[in-house]
Scaffold this motif. Structure first.
Motif, PDB file in Angstrom:
ATOM      1  N   GLY A 130      45.586 145.438   1.544  1.00  0.00           N
ATOM      2  CA  GLY A 130      45.579 144.062   1.055  1.00  0.00           C
ATOM      3  C   GLY A 130      44.411 143.266   1.587  1.00  0.00           C
ATOM      4  N   ASP A 131      43.759 142.510   0.714  1.00  0.00           N
ATOM      5  CA  ASP A 131      42.616 141.677   1.082  1.00  0.00           C
ATOM      6  C   ASP A 131      43.137 140.305   1.515  1.00  0.00           C
ATOM      7  OD1 ASP A 131      40.305 140.189   1.306  1.00  0.00           O
ATOM      8  OD2 ASP A 131      39.433 140.863  -0.585  1.00  0.00           O
ATOM      9  N   ILE A 132      43.413 140.182   2.819  1.00  0.00           N
ATOM     10  CA  ILE A 132      43.916 138.935   3.408  1.00  0.00           C
ATOM     11  C   ILE A 132      42.997 138.580   4.566  1.00  0.00           C
ATOM     12  CG2 ILE A 132      45.859 137.766   4.516  1.00  0.00           C
ATOM     13  CD1 ILE A 132      47.686 139.956   3.357  1.00  0.00           C
ATOM     14  N   THR A 133      42.407 137.407   4.518  1.00  0.00           N
ATOM     15  CA  THR A 133      41.566 136.956   5.631  1.00  0.00           C
ATOM     16  C   THR A 133      42.135 135.668   6.206  1.00  0.00           C
ATOM     17  OG1 THR A 133      40.087 135.785   4.101  1.00  0.00           O
ATOM     18  CG2 THR A 133      39.483 138.035   4.715  1.00  0.00           C
ATOM     19  N   PHE A 134      41.932 135.491   7.508  1.00  0.00           N
ATOM     20  CA  PHE A 134      42.430 134.316   8.218  1.00  0.00           C
ATOM     21  C   PHE A 134      41.249 133.395   8.500  1.00  0.00           C
ATOM     22  CE2 PHE A 134      45.216 137.842   9.953  1.00  0.00           C
ATOM     23  CZ  PHE A 134      46.256 137.608   9.065  1.00  0.00           C
ATOM     24  N   GLU A 135      41.316 132.192   7.955  1.00  0.00           N
ATOM     25  CA  GLU A 135      40.242 131.230   8.156  1.00  0.00           C
ATOM     26  C   GLU A 135      40.773 129.995   8.875  1.00  0.00           C
ATOM     27  OE1 GLU A 135      38.307 130.413   4.455  1.00  0.00           O
ATOM     28  OE2 GLU A 135      37.503 132.461   4.275  1.00  0.00           O
ATOM     29  N   ASP A 146      44.539 129.394   7.837  1.00  0.00           N
ATOM     30  CA  ASP A 146      44.636 129.397   6.379  1.00  0.00           C
ATOM     31  C   ASP A 146      44.461 130.840   5.917  1.00  0.00           C
ATOM     32  OD1 ASP A 146      44.750 126.637   6.598  1.00  0.00           O
ATOM     33  OD2 ASP A 146      42.584 126.406   6.314  1.00  0.00           O
ATOM     34  N   LEU A 147      45.327 131.300   5.018  1.00  0.00           N
ATOM     35  CA  LEU A 147      45.282 132.676   4.525  1.00  0.00           C
ATOM     36  C   LEU A 147      44.587 132.701   3.169  1.00  0.00           C
ATOM     37  CD1 LEU A 147      47.287 132.964   6.824  1.00  0.00           C
ATOM     38  CD2 LEU A 147      48.724 134.389   5.342  1.00  0.00           C
ATOM     39  N   VAL A 148      43.498 133.448   3.074  1.00  0.00           N
ATOM     40  CA  VAL A 148      42.786 133.629   1.813  1.00  0.00           C
ATOM     41  C   VAL A 148      43.132 135.021   1.292  1.00  0.00           C
ATOM     42  CG1 VAL A 148      40.551 133.663   0.672  1.00  0.00           C
ATOM     43  CG2 VAL A 148      40.949 132.098   2.596  1.00  0.00           C
ATOM     44  N   SER A 190      57.915 131.984   4.387  1.00  0.00           N
ATOM     45  CA  SER A 190      57.735 131.407   3.052  1.00  0.00           C
ATOM     46  C   SER A 190      56.384 131.805   2.468  1.00  0.00           C
ATOM     47  CB  SER A 190      57.847 129.877   3.116  1.00  0.00           C
ATOM     48  OG  SER A 190      59.160 129.486   3.476  1.00  0.00           O
ATOM     49  N   ALA A 191      55.356 131.826   3.316  1.00  0.00           N
ATOM     50  CA  ALA A 191      54.025 132.212   2.835  1.00  0.00           C
ATOM     51  C   ALA A 191      54.012 133.630   2.279  1.00  0.00           C
ATOM     52  CB  ALA A 191      53.013 132.088   3.969  1.00  0.00           C
ATOM     53  N   ALA A 192      54.916 134.472   2.760  1.00  0.00           N
ATOM     54  CA  ALA A 192      54.950 135.871   2.321  1.00  0.00           C
ATOM     55  C   ALA A 192      55.017 136.002   0.801  1.00  0.00           C
ATOM     56  CB  ALA A 192      56.155 136.573   2.957  1.00  0.00           C
ATOM     57  N   PHE A 193      55.731 135.101   0.140  1.00  0.00           N
ATOM     58  CA  PHE A 193      55.948 135.253  -1.303  1.00  0.00           C
ATOM     59  C   PHE A 193      54.688 134.968  -2.116  1.00  0.00           C
ATOM     60  CE2 PHE A 193      60.000 134.465   0.748  1.00  0.00           C
ATOM     61  CZ  PHE A 193      60.710 135.587   0.327  1.00  0.00           C
ATOM     62  N   PRO A 194      54.010 133.826  -1.946  1.00  0.00           N
ATOM     63  CA  PRO A 194      52.750 133.653  -2.678  1.00  0.00           C
ATOM     64  C   PRO A 194      51.669 134.634  -2.232  1.00  0.00           C
ATOM     65  CG  PRO A 194      53.129 131.792  -1.199  1.00  0.00           C
ATOM     66  CD  PRO A 194      54.395 132.586  -1.239  1.00  0.00           C
ATOM     67  N   VAL A 195      51.691 135.082  -0.974  1.00  0.00           N
ATOM     68  CA  VAL A 195      50.697 136.065  -0.526  1.00  0.00           C
ATOM     69  C   VAL A 195      50.871 137.376  -1.278  1.00  0.00           C
ATOM     70  CG1 VAL A 195      50.042 137.541   1.421  1.00  0.00           C
ATOM     71  CG2 VAL A 195      50.237 135.071   1.749  1.00  0.00           C
ATOM     72  N   VAL A 196      52.092 137.895  -1.338  1.00  0.00           N
ATOM     73  CA  VAL A 196      52.319 139.160  -2.049  1.00  0.00           C
ATOM     74  C   VAL A 196      52.042 138.984  -3.537  1.00  0.00           C
ATOM     75  CG1 VAL A 196      54.070 140.858  -2.712  1.00  0.00           C
ATOM     76  CG2 VAL A 196      53.909 140.096  -0.338  1.00  0.00           C
ATOM     77  N   ALA A 197      52.439 137.857  -4.106  1.00  0.00           N
ATOM     78  CA  ALA A 197      52.158 137.628  -5.531  1.00  0.00           C
ATOM     79  C   ALA A 197      50.658 137.675  -5.795  1.00  0.00           C
ATOM     80  CB  ALA A 197      52.748 136.288  -5.964  1.00  0.00           C
ATOM     81  N   ALA A 198      49.865 137.042  -4.942  1.00  0.00           N
ATOM     82  CA  ALA A 198      48.419 137.032  -5.146  1.00  0.00           C
ATOM     83  C   ALA A 198      47.809 138.421  -4.978  1.00  0.00           C
ATOM     84  CB  ALA A 198      47.763 136.048  -4.178  1.00  0.00           C
ATOM     85  N   LEU A 199      48.356 139.220  -4.067  1.00  0.00           N
ATOM     86  CA  LEU A 199      47.859 140.593  -3.909  1.00  0.00           C
ATOM     87  C   LEU A 199      48.127 141.434  -5.151  1.00  0.00           C
ATOM     88  CD1 LEU A 199      48.970 141.463  -0.251  1.00  0.00           C
ATOM     89  CD2 LEU A 199      46.629 141.076  -1.046  1.00  0.00           C
ATOM     90  N   LEU A 200      49.280 141.191  -5.812  1.00  0.00           N
ATOM     91  CA  LEU A 200      49.717 142.071  -6.892  1.00  0.00           C
ATOM     92  C   LEU A 200      49.229 141.655  -8.274  1.00  0.00           C
ATOM     93  CD1 LEU A 200      53.439 142.791  -5.877  1.00  0.00           C
ATOM     94  CD2 LEU A 200      51.387 144.120  -5.319  1.00  0.00           C
ATOM     95  N   VAL A 201      49.090 140.352  -8.520  1.00  0.00           N
ATOM     96  CA  VAL A 201      48.705 139.899  -9.865  1.00  0.00           C
ATOM     97  C   VAL A 201      47.186 140.055 -10.018  1.00  0.00           C
ATOM     98  CG1 VAL A 201      48.632 137.952 -11.450  1.00  0.00           C
ATOM     99  CG2 VAL A 201      50.657 138.297  -9.995  1.00  0.00           C
ATOM    100  N   PRO A 202      46.734 140.875 -10.969  1.00  0.00           N
ATOM    101  CA  PRO A 202      45.288 141.158 -11.089  1.00  0.00           C
ATOM    102  C   PRO A 202      44.461 139.879 -11.227  1.00  0.00           C
ATOM    103  CG  PRO A 202      46.558 142.661 -12.459  1.00  0.00           C
ATOM    104  CD  PRO A 202      47.537 141.640 -11.945  1.00  0.00           C
ATOM    105  N   GLY A 203      43.320 139.869 -10.541  1.00  0.00           N
ATOM    106  CA  GLY A 203      42.378 138.756 -10.644  1.00  0.00           C
ATOM    107  C   GLY A 203      42.699 137.546  -9.812  1.00  0.00           C
ATOM    108  N   SER A 204      43.774 137.609  -9.003  1.00  0.00           N
ATOM    109  CA  SER A 204      44.196 136.421  -8.249  1.00  0.00           C
ATOM    110  C   SER A 204      43.301 136.165  -7.050  1.00  0.00           C
ATOM    111  CB  SER A 204      45.642 136.583  -7.783  1.00  0.00           C
ATOM    112  OG  SER A 204      46.528 136.650  -8.885  1.00  0.00           O
ATOM    113  N   HIS A 205      43.189 134.879  -6.703  1.00  0.00           N
ATOM    114  CA  HIS A 205      42.431 134.445  -5.523  1.00  0.00           C
ATOM    115  C   HIS A 205      43.078 133.142  -5.057  1.00  0.00           C
ATOM    116  CE1 HIS A 205      38.304 133.217  -3.609  1.00  0.00           C
ATOM    117  NE2 HIS A 205      39.265 133.324  -2.730  1.00  0.00           N
ATOM    118  N   VAL A 206      43.858 133.222  -3.974  1.00  0.00           N
ATOM    119  CA  VAL A 206      44.710 132.112  -3.551  1.00  0.00           C
ATOM    120  C   VAL A 206      44.486 131.836  -2.067  1.00  0.00           C
ATOM    121  CG1 VAL A 206      47.130 131.495  -3.098  1.00  0.00           C
ATOM    122  CG2 VAL A 206      46.484 132.466  -5.313  1.00  0.00           C
TER     123      VAL A 206
END
Length: 443
Positions: A285-290, A302-304, A246-262
């Protein structure tokens, strides 16, 4: 089960996605927590359970076979189990809706009990092959009367005692593996499954947690899993982590939509499930695990996610089992990447809720993406970050992951993209559109 009336949705490009959001509980773990709790003697407690239609179908089936399952006002579920071997004859057919996981795993459970059960499902589930489960369970002694092609509806007559088997999986399938292991719980002796290719290991983790005697050994032939039958399961307190699929969908959306930070909180990162995030990072893709931690025996973080310029890659077919449900949304990411993305070895996608290879190819072409379909995958030439033309209507084919993937595509299309029916999304992610709107999406 979702309403037969289609629920279309139009999605347009929006401003940046920002904010923090949780995703629902992991679907695979939710199914298994209900089933194993129902086979324990005593009261188990589960928090974070995914309350989508698929998991509720599992709850209804376990109730029909004697377990007492209740949801408290605080969202905690309590399950009073019947014990291994204690399942009761259901009075009516077990209605599985759209849930292949419920169907295949419950077939395993029932097959080593002296009961007869009829399994039914919706139009989509009734097209999915059950022969891969029928074959090993028949070797254990269960009898099946299935619809043509080994499909639903089908009748299963369980047997006691069942016969333990030594079975090598012909295809990588956690559902088939789990069905055999669940059948082995009430089978005297040792049930052995050999996985030439590793698949998600939630069943092994949870069976061990409930007290079953189970061993896993890495061998040249693959992973060998042995379960000692006539198990006694102990009730547990379970916290279900967030679902990486399920997380895959907001993660990809945030990577693709310019200016996003989720930030997506509490995401399960079981190594047999989380390959998508590694692939997206390999694409830039800028994905960090916190806040990495362990919840209920599963790694969680938590995925940033920040908007990124992605680059097409050749995706290693070896990662497919660890992200098989995430390829539809990866195809959307590839359509916006720079250069070409090649995927292979994805034959399993043709027998999911829809033929996900053809359905995604047709839908992406309808909104202007450049896609070539092959026998076992897609070749996609991306836009280099430019918006897709959009403007089309895509058919989700009663497939929740197809519908959600094209919502993500609509967020990066010049003209609105219309998904013909969003109702199936309730099977796995009932809060999907609410979550995206909360992050700023225009739906």
């Amino acid at each position: 089960m979702h309403d037969a009336t289609p629920t279309p949705l139009s999605v347009a490009a929006s401003g940046p996605l920002t904010g923090t959001a949780p995703v629902p509980g992991d679907k695979s773990i939710s199914h298994r927590s209900l089933m194993l709790s129902a086979l324990a003697v005593g009261t188990s407690r589960v928090t974070g359970l995914l309350e989508g239609e698929d998991v509720l179908a599992t709850a209804a089936a376990m109730r029909a076979m004697g377990a007492v399952i209740e949801r408290g006002g605080d969202g905690m579920w309590t399950i009073d189990g019947v014990g291994v071997g204690g399942l009761l004859q259901p009075a009516t057919a077990l209605e599985m809706g759209n849930s292949g996981t419920s169907t295949r795993l419950l077939m395993g459970l029932v097959s080593s009990h002296a009961i007869t059960a009829t399994f039914t499902g919706d139009a989509s589930l009734s097209k999915r092959p059950m022969g891969r489960v029928i074959e090993p369970l028949s070797r254990m002694g269960a009898e099946f009367t299935a619809s043509p092609g080994g499909r639903l509806p089908l009748m299963l007559r369980g047997i006691v005692p069942a016969v333990p088997i030594d079975y090598t999986l012909p295809v990588a399938s956690a559902q088939v593996k789990s069905a055999i292991l669940l059948a082995g719980l009430n089978t005297p002796g040792i049930t052995r499954v050999v996985e030439p290719v590793p698949t998600r290991d939630h069943s092994e983790r949870m069976l061990t947690g409930f007290g079953a005697k189970l061993t896993v050994e890495e061998t040249p032939a693959g992973r060998v899993i042995e379960l000692h039958g006539e198990a006694e399961l102990q009730p547990q307190t379970i916290i279900v982590p967030g679902d990486p699929s399920s997380a895959a969908f907001p993660v990809v959306a945030a990577l693709l939509v310019p200016g996003s930070h989720v930030t997506i909180t509490n995401v399960g990162l079981n190594p047999t499930r989380a390959a998508l995030f590694d692939v997206l990072r390999a694409m830039g893709g800028d994905i960090t695990f916190e806040n990495r931690r362990e919840v209920g025996g599963e790694p969680v973080a938590d995925l940033v996610v920040r908007a990124s310029t992605l680059t097409g890659i050749d995706v290693d077919p070896a990662v497919a089992p660890a992200m098989i449900d995430e390829f539809p949304v990866l195809f959307v990411a590839a359509a916006l990447a720079q250069g070409r993305t090649v995927t292979r070895g994805l034959e399993e996608l043709r027998v999911k809720e829809s033929d996900r290879i053809t359905t995604m190819a047709e839908g992406l072409r309808a909104i202007g993406a450049r896609v070539e379909e092959t026998e076992d995958g897609l070749i996609i030439d991306g836009t280099g970050g430019d918006l897709l033309p959009g403007g089309g209507t895509v058919e989700a084919k009663l497939d929740h992951r197809i519908a959600m993937s094209f919502v993500v595509a609509g967020l990066v299309s010049r003209d609105p993209v219309t998904i013909d029916d969003m109702a199936p999304v309730a099977t796995s992610f009932p809060t999907f559109t609410t979550l995206l709107r909360g992050l700023g999406a225009s739906l």
